[in-house]
Enzyme design. Structure first.
Site, PDB file in Angstrom:
ATOM      1  N   LYS A 118      21.610 112.095  20.745  1.00 26.93           N
ATOM      2  CA  LYS A 118      20.288 111.768  20.220  1.00 26.93           C
ATOM      3  C   LYS A 118      20.408 111.505  18.728  1.00 26.93           C
ATOM      4  CE  LYS A 118      15.615 113.582  19.699  1.00 26.93           C
ATOM      5  NZ  LYS A 118      14.698 114.689  20.033  1.00 26.93           N
ATOM      6  N   LYS A 133      19.959 108.453  23.604  1.00 21.57           N
ATOM      7  CA  LYS A 133      18.624 108.168  23.077  1.00 21.57           C
ATOM      8  C   LYS A 133      18.688 107.839  21.597  1.00 21.57           C
ATOM      9  CE  LYS A 133      14.428 110.691  22.069  1.00 21.57           C
ATOM     10  NZ  LYS A 133      13.746 111.956  22.156  1.00 21.57           N
TER      11      LYS A 133
HETATM   12  C1  PBG Z   1      11.439 116.199  20.545  1.00 25.75           C
HETATM   13  C2  PBG Z   1      11.508 114.809  21.011  1.00 25.75           C
HETATM   14  C3  PBG Z   1      11.303 113.607  20.301  1.00 25.75           C
HETATM   15  C4  PBG Z   1      11.376 112.585  21.233  1.00 25.75           C
HETATM   16  C5  PBG Z   1      11.658 113.166  22.440  1.00 25.75           C
HETATM   17  N1  PBG Z   1      11.760 114.532  22.280  1.00 25.75           N
HETATM   18  C6  PBG Z   1      10.946 113.380  18.893  1.00 25.75           C
HETATM   19  C7  PBG Z   1      11.917 113.599  17.822  1.00 25.75           C
HETATM   20  O1  PBG Z   1      13.056 114.020  18.013  1.00 25.75           O
HETATM   21  O2  PBG Z   1      11.491 113.383  16.688  1.00 25.75           O
HETATM   22  C8  PBG Z   1      11.169 111.122  20.957  1.00 25.75           C
HETATM   23  C9  PBG Z   1      10.604 110.360  22.094  1.00 25.75           C
HETATM   24  C10 PBG Z   1      10.112 109.010  21.778  1.00 25.75           C
HETATM   25  O3  PBG Z   1      10.128 108.527  20.633  1.00 25.75           O
HETATM   26  O4  PBG Z   1       9.644 108.364  22.725  1.00 25.75           O
HETATM   27  N2  PBG Z   1      12.372 116.599  19.646  1.00 25.75           N
END
Ligand code: PBG
Length: 337
Positions: A207, A260
């Site tokens: 991520k 992601k």
């Molecule tokens: C929680 C989380 C996030 C997303 C999914 N889980 C936000 C982040 O990390 O700031 C992003 C999902 C999206 O943008 O569709 N940490």
């Protein structure tokens, strides 16, 4: 020979290999198609908001809503009826503090949503995103240390408590998205010790610290109040490290790994899928959705074809599972086709 002579019409060179032969009809194209998108491999993210929090449409994500605990079961039923088999829950709580106390509340918004979803729409697979950023007043994904950085190991304990509360509520799959080191192993141990060995962990293994999360942070009210997430989420230029992160999580017992965002990281979907011994998911995030919606609303692109191409691209890159805000609309279109 002069250029004019070179370009003079002349008999075509004999060609043994003519790829166009297999594109001549819809039937031929259908016969040789290498990849497809199955509705059963899509996951629809759902936002569930506590009583005092705003519900309804999200300005930057047209078509996506925040549901109350009551309304979310109706939406899940509608999704189930068009073939969507899995939802990913995000909670928007009434109460935030420095240590995310509302996250492991057995009566919290996600815990209650899990309970009513499993009661009212039992066939729907309920995946819960596990993170602290929606529950902390500072908006970071964990407990802060004296320097204001997220304390990795203290945060694990918090995640463990919340994971157990999701498990007790009846969740099917837990998806940690905080990017703390060692959380998959920690959560696996914690769940197993509490008798929840059967609950899979779908880890956001890869991520990135990405601007593509912008609309989500508005929707979930989870933008960091200071600084950014670069000390825990990955640095976008790094590909080899993405493979390392995926392998570490698989080693710690992850059942599914997520890459992601998706669109700008297709090379890593491929790289991870080549080495992974577990299914690979990709998460096409809020910014990807918003870009497509905005261009479509302006009449600049053909939305349905763009979505088809994106989802196919993820599959071709190696994703087994695609988490996308387009899941519902794709499934509805597939039914009409
Ligand atoms: C929680 C989380 C996030 C997303 C999914 N889980 C936000 C982040 O990390 O700031 C992003 C999902 C999206 O943008 O569709 N940490």
């Amino acid at each position: 020979m002069s250029v004019t002579e070179l370009l003079r019409p002349r008999p075509a060179r004999r060609l043994d290999k003519r790829p166009r032969r297999l594109r001549a009809s819809a039937a031929l194209r259908g016969l040789v198609r290498e990849h497809d998108v199955r509705v059963a491999s899509l996951v629809q993210p759902l936002f569930v908001a506590a009583e005092g929090q705003p519900k309804g449409p999200i300005a930057s994500m047209p078509g996506i809503e925040r549901y109350s605990v009551q309304a979310v079961t109706g939406e899940a039923r509608a999704l189930r009826e068009i073939g969507i088999g899995a939802v990913l829950l995000f909670g928007i709580p009434d109460f935030k503090d420095a240590v995310a106390s509302s996250n492991d509340d057995p009566h919290g918004v996600v815990q209650r949503a899990i309970g009513s979803l499993k009661r009212d729409v039992p066939e729907m697979l309920v995946i819960a995103d596990l993170c602290n950023c929606e529950y902390t007043d500072h908006g970071h994904c964990g407990i802060l240390d004296a320097q204001g950085d997220v304390d990795n190991d203290a945060t694990l304990e918090l995640l463990g408590r919340t994971a157990l509360s999701y498990a007790e509520a009846g969740v099917d799959v837990i998806a940690p998205s905080d990017m703390m080191d060692g959380r998959v192993g920690y959560l696996r141990e914690t769940l197993d010790a509490a008798g929840h060995a059967a609950i899979p962990i779908m880890s956001y293994a890869v991520k990135f610290a990405s601007a593509f999360y912008g609309p989500f942070r508005d929707a979930a009210d989870s933008a960091p109040q200071f600084g950014d997430r670069r000390t825990y989420q990955m640095d976008p230029p790094n590909g080899r490290e993405a493979v390392r992160e995926a392998l570490l999580d698989i080693d710690e017992g992850a059942d599914i790994v997520i890459v992601k965002p998706a669109l700008a990281y297709m090379d890593l979907i491929r790289a991870v899928s080549e080495v992974s011994e577990v299914p690979v998911a990709c998460y096409s995030v809020s910014g990807e959705y918003a870009m497509v919606k905005a261009a479509a609303q302006n009449g600049w692109i053909d939305e349905e074809r763009i979505v088809d191409e994106m989802l196919l691209g993820f599959r071709r890159a190696g994703a087994d599972i695609v988490i996308t805000y387009f899941a519902k609309q794709y499934a509805a279109a597939a039914l009409r086709a």
